[in-house]
Design a protein around this motif. Structure first.
Motif, PDB file in Angstrom:
ATOM      1  N   CYS A 138      -2.306  -7.041   4.843  1.00 46.40           N
ATOM      2  CA  CYS A 138      -2.941  -5.756   5.126  1.00 46.40           C
ATOM      3  C   CYS A 138      -4.135  -6.002   6.026  1.00 46.40           C
ATOM      4  O   CYS A 138      -4.717  -7.086   6.015  1.00 46.40           O
ATOM      5  CB  CYS A 138      -3.457  -5.133   3.827  1.00 46.40           C
ATOM      6  N   LYS A 153       3.094  -3.507  -0.920  1.00 46.85           N
ATOM      7  CA  LYS A 153       3.457  -4.896  -0.570  1.00 46.85           C
ATOM      8  C   LYS A 153       2.406  -5.871  -1.089  1.00 46.85           C
ATOM      9  O   LYS A 153       2.736  -6.967  -1.525  1.00 46.85           O
ATOM     10  CB  LYS A 153       3.612  -5.039   0.943  1.00 46.85           C
ATOM     11  N   CYS A 182      -1.513  -0.421  -1.424  1.00 45.78           N
ATOM     12  CA  CYS A 182      -0.433  -1.021  -0.638  1.00 45.78           C
ATOM     13  C   CYS A 182       0.570  -1.635  -1.604  1.00 45.78           C
ATOM     14  O   CYS A 182       0.211  -2.504  -2.401  1.00 45.78           O
ATOM     15  CB  CYS A 182      -0.985  -2.085   0.307  1.00 45.78           C
TER      16      CYS A 182
HETATM   17 ZN    ZN Z   1      -0.674  -4.685   2.188  1.00 45.14          ZN
END
Ligand code: ZN
Ligand code: ZN
Length: 311
Positions: free
Chosen positions: A174, A156, A154
């Motif tokens: 997440c 982010k 991920c």
């Molecule tokens: Zn994430």
């Protein structure tokens, strides 16, 4: 063994797939192939009684999460001070019902706090020794780790997540193997809260008499009709969204799928046949059904085994 997940050899295909996904889902942030960019490391704060809280450094996520909290605060204020307290004091509303409303609010806020600040299941160097076989695992060039099947990077969060479901920007976190059960609990409690609040709003508009004991000069009582209408609209929108999300999550849980696997059209993961009870027991990490309803920070099973979390 069938190769279910992408490895480094698939990079060109992954880039094509990534482009296709970007066109299909504007704003989509995941990368199947890995980025050479430095990872963003989430902040960690240790709070007494709550433990280690994790915050992803993403302003969009922080603002959206703040908006979600603001909606809750608005709903709690409006329902408590315009409907519950005046009607309880006038004797039109029972104490247990008011307590039930309070309980739902506490559970919603607790699950929101837990799901948005819990580590979703970061892949660490300790995990990687179990996943050296390239037929089932893949190497993340950003984290420099072998990640287990069903794990994704991920951008982010800045790390790989075990059995990642999705990065929910409105939770600023997440959802993966470790906090998936909290997401489901949050959706269920929010849906119940919306139903309860809608019932109270309907009673306020059509059944309850005008309050006698309340302060009629107070701003929120004078303009209560507009505040309650906004509350009604919020409840309908959020209630509908959470209901759809619960149905999608339920189907995914019993079919052993994640949102990302559905988006990437990943092949159906080969697993032993599970009953619905087993599927939920694996999600909540316990077979005690009464424990499923408490927003505890339970960790995923430590021993890798064939099934929901690991191959
Ligand atoms: Zn994430
Ligand atoms: Zn990674």
């Amino acid at each position: 063994m069938t190769k279910f997940f992408r490895t480094n050899d698939d990079s060109p295909d992954d880039e094509e797939l990534e482009e296709e996904i970007k066109t299909m889902y504007p704003g989509f942030v995941y990368r199947v192939s890995d980025s050479p960019a430095l990872p963003q490391v989430p902040m960690h704060i240790v709070v007494p009684f709550l433990g280690r809280l994790r915050f992803v450094r993403d302003w969009n996520g922080v603002l959206l999460l703040a908006f979600v909290v603001l909606c809750f605060m608005y709903s709690i204020f409006t329902t408590t001070f315009i409907i519950i307290l005046p009607q309880y004091q006038d004797g039109n509303l029972s104490g247990p019902f008011a307590l039930f409303y309070g309980f739902l609010n506490v559970m919603c806020l607790l699950t929101l706090l837990n799901v948005s600040t819990m580590n979703p299941g970061e892949v660490t160097s300790q995990d990687t020794d179990d996943y050296k076989d390239p037929a089932v695992s893949s190497y993340c060039k950003t984290c420099h780790l072998n990640r287990p099947p069903r794990g994704y990077h991920c951008v982010k969060c800045g790390h790989c997540v075990r059995r990642m479901d999705y990065h929910y920007t409105w939770l600023n976190n997440c959802v993966g193997a470790d906090n998936h059960h909290l997401l489901l609990l949050f959706l269920v409690y929010t849906f119940l809260l919306c139903l309860t609040t809608l019932t109270l709003v309907m009673f306020h508009l059509y059944k309850f008499p005008k309050c006698i004991s309340c302060d009629r000069e107070a701003f929120y009582i004078k303009h209560s009709i507009w505040l309650v209408y906004i509350q009604n609209i919020l409840c309908v929108i959020i209630g509908f969204q959470t209901f759809v999300s619960i149905v999608v999550q339920h189907l995914n849980i019993i079919m052993n799928r994640t949102i990302l696997e559905n988006i990437f059209l990943s092949p159906v993961y080969e697993t032993k046949k599970r009953t619905k009870f087993q599927a939920y027991a694996e999600l909540f990490k316990t077979k005690s059904v009464w424990l499923w309803f408490f927003p505890c920070r339970r960790k995923a099973m430590a021993v890798p085994q064939r099934g929901f979390f690991h191959p």
